[in-house]
Design a protein around this motif. Structure first.
Motif, short mmCIF file in Angstrom:
data_model
loop_
_atom_site.label_atom_id
_atom_site.label_comp_id
_atom_site.label_asym_id
_atom_site.label_seq_id
_atom_site.Cartn_x
_atom_site.Cartn_y
_atom_site.Cartn_z
N GLU A 80 -21.35 55.67 0.32
CA GLU A 80 -21.51 57.14 0.82
C GLU A 80 -20.67 57.37 2.05
N GLY A 81 -19.96 58.53 2.06
CA GLY A 81 -19.07 58.93 3.39
C GLY A 81 -17.76 58.23 3.32
N ALA A 82 -17.49 56.97 2.42
CA ALA A 82 -16.16 56.29 2.45
C ALA A 82 -15.16 57.29 1.90
N GLY A 83 -13.83 57.13 2.67
CA GLY A 83 -12.54 57.54 2.33
C GLY A 83 -11.71 56.76 1.53
N PHE A 84 -10.67 57.38 0.78
CA PHE A 84 -9.65 56.55 0.03
C PHE A 84 -8.69 55.83 1.02
N SER A 85 -8.50 54.64 0.45
CA SER A 85 -7.26 54.05 1.02
C SER A 85 -5.88 54.28 0.29
N ILE A 86 -4.99 54.89 0.71
CA ILE A 86 -3.74 55.20 0.04
C ILE A 86 -2.54 54.69 0.72
N GLU A 87 -1.81 53.87 -0.31
CA GLU A 87 -0.72 53.04 0.28
C GLU A 87 0.63 53.45 -0.72
N LYS A 88 1.73 53.26 -0.22
CA LYS A 88 2.80 53.34 -0.93
C LYS A 88 3.10 52.07 -1.71
N GLU A 89 3.24 52.11 -2.90
CA GLU A 89 3.32 51.12 -3.72
C GLU A 89 4.82 51.21 -4.75
N GLU A 90 5.43 50.20 -5.10
CA GLU A 90 6.28 50.26 -6.05
C GLU A 90 5.88 49.66 -7.65
N HIS A 91 6.13 50.21 -8.60
CA HIS A 91 5.75 49.97 -9.84
C HIS A 91 6.70 50.05 -10.98
N ALA A 92 6.81 49.15 -11.79
CA ALA A 92 7.68 49.40 -12.90
C ALA A 92 6.95 50.17 -14.07
N VAL A 93 7.48 51.36 -14.34
CA VAL A 93 6.63 51.83 -15.40
C VAL A 93 7.57 52.52 -16.61
N LYS A 106 9.02 53.23 -20.70
CA LYS A 106 9.50 52.41 -21.75
C LYS A 106 10.81 51.76 -21.05
N ASP A 107 11.36 52.09 -20.07
CA ASP A 107 12.46 51.31 -19.44
C ASP A 107 12.16 50.59 -18.44
N ASN A 108 10.84 50.34 -17.88
CA ASN A 108 10.41 49.69 -16.97
C ASN A 108 11.16 50.06 -15.74
N LYS A 109 11.30 51.36 -15.28
CA LYS A 109 12.06 51.61 -14.17
C LYS A 109 10.96 51.72 -13.01
N VAL A 110 11.48 51.04 -11.75
CA VAL A 110 10.84 50.90 -10.57
C VAL A 110 10.77 52.06 -9.95
#
Length: 222
Positions: free
Chosen positions: A90-103, A105-109
């Motif tokens: 209760e009362g917690a906020g989200f932790s949001i960070e910049k991340e890189e992911h390959a996504v 069909k071409d697995n582009k980062v």
């Protein structure tokens, strides 16, 4: 006759379960990462890159704020529910960070604003097929709408909070709503089936919605 008994699902049912979600239902998934997306107009949504049955895909939405910055109540409820089943307090906020992911069909980062509280979370998700008409092309478009998340054991957010009746809501949803499909813009199941058949054959299929029946106007004096 040489024969060896097999107990795997393919042998018993005659088919191999798909590793891609494309139908209404409730699925056991792992959220690899959830990311915040912002439209050009300023609306915010949360997208989910998931693993299901060995396959990877992206589930888009829901919107949590509208273009005017107001809270989207439906989307906010879904994301809040996910936060509860993930164990956030209760009362917690989200932790949001910049991340890189390959996504893709071409697995582009690509770089994403990731809600790390949801990363690698195993849970259940209910999605519902929705069909509508693209006004620019007059073609049918389809999407999977996220309706709800449940804990891996089937508990809803309300059940997690109360600690009671674990799985009761999910059982009701499975029985009544899990296979529901939404047809918008006067589309019918028959029109969507025709569109799917044409698409499978690589052909264009303009949308054929059912005609709208005009209702007679009511008189104020009757």
């Amino acid at each position: 006759m040489k024969f060896k008994v097999s107990t795997n699902k393919e042998a018993l049912t005659g088919f191999t379960e798909s590793s891609f979600i494309n139908k209404s239902g409730i699925y056991d998934v792992t959220i690899k990462f959830a990311s915040v997306a912002v439209t050009a107009e300023g609306a915010e949504s949360v997208n989910f890159n998931i693993e299901y049955n060995g396959g990877s895909q992206t589930l888009y939405g829901p919107y949590v704020t509208n273009k005017d910055g107001a809270t989207n109540d439906i989307g906010a409820r879904i994301i809040n529910g996910l936060a509860v089943i993930s164990g956030m307090e209760e009362g917690a906020g989200f932790s949001i960070e910049k991340e890189e992911h390959a996504v893709g069909k071409d697995n582009k980062v690509q770089e994403f604003d990731v809600i790390t509280d949801f990363s690698d979370l195993t849970c259940k998700v209910r999605v519902q097929e929705e069909y509508s008409i693209n006004p620019k092309t007059n073609e049918i478009k389809d999407r999977l709408v996220i309706k709800e998340f449940y804990r891996a054991d089937g508990a809803s957010a309300a059940e997690v909070a109360s600690g009671k009746d674990i799985g009761k809501q999910l059982a009701k949803v499975e029985e009544k709503y899990a296979s529901n499909i939404t047809y918008k813009d006067n589309l019918t199941p028959e029109a969507v089936a025709e569109w799917k058949k044409a698409r499978a054959a690589g052909k264009s299929a303009p949308a054929k919605p059912a005609p709208t029946t005009a209702k007679p106007s009511a008189s104020l004096f009757k």
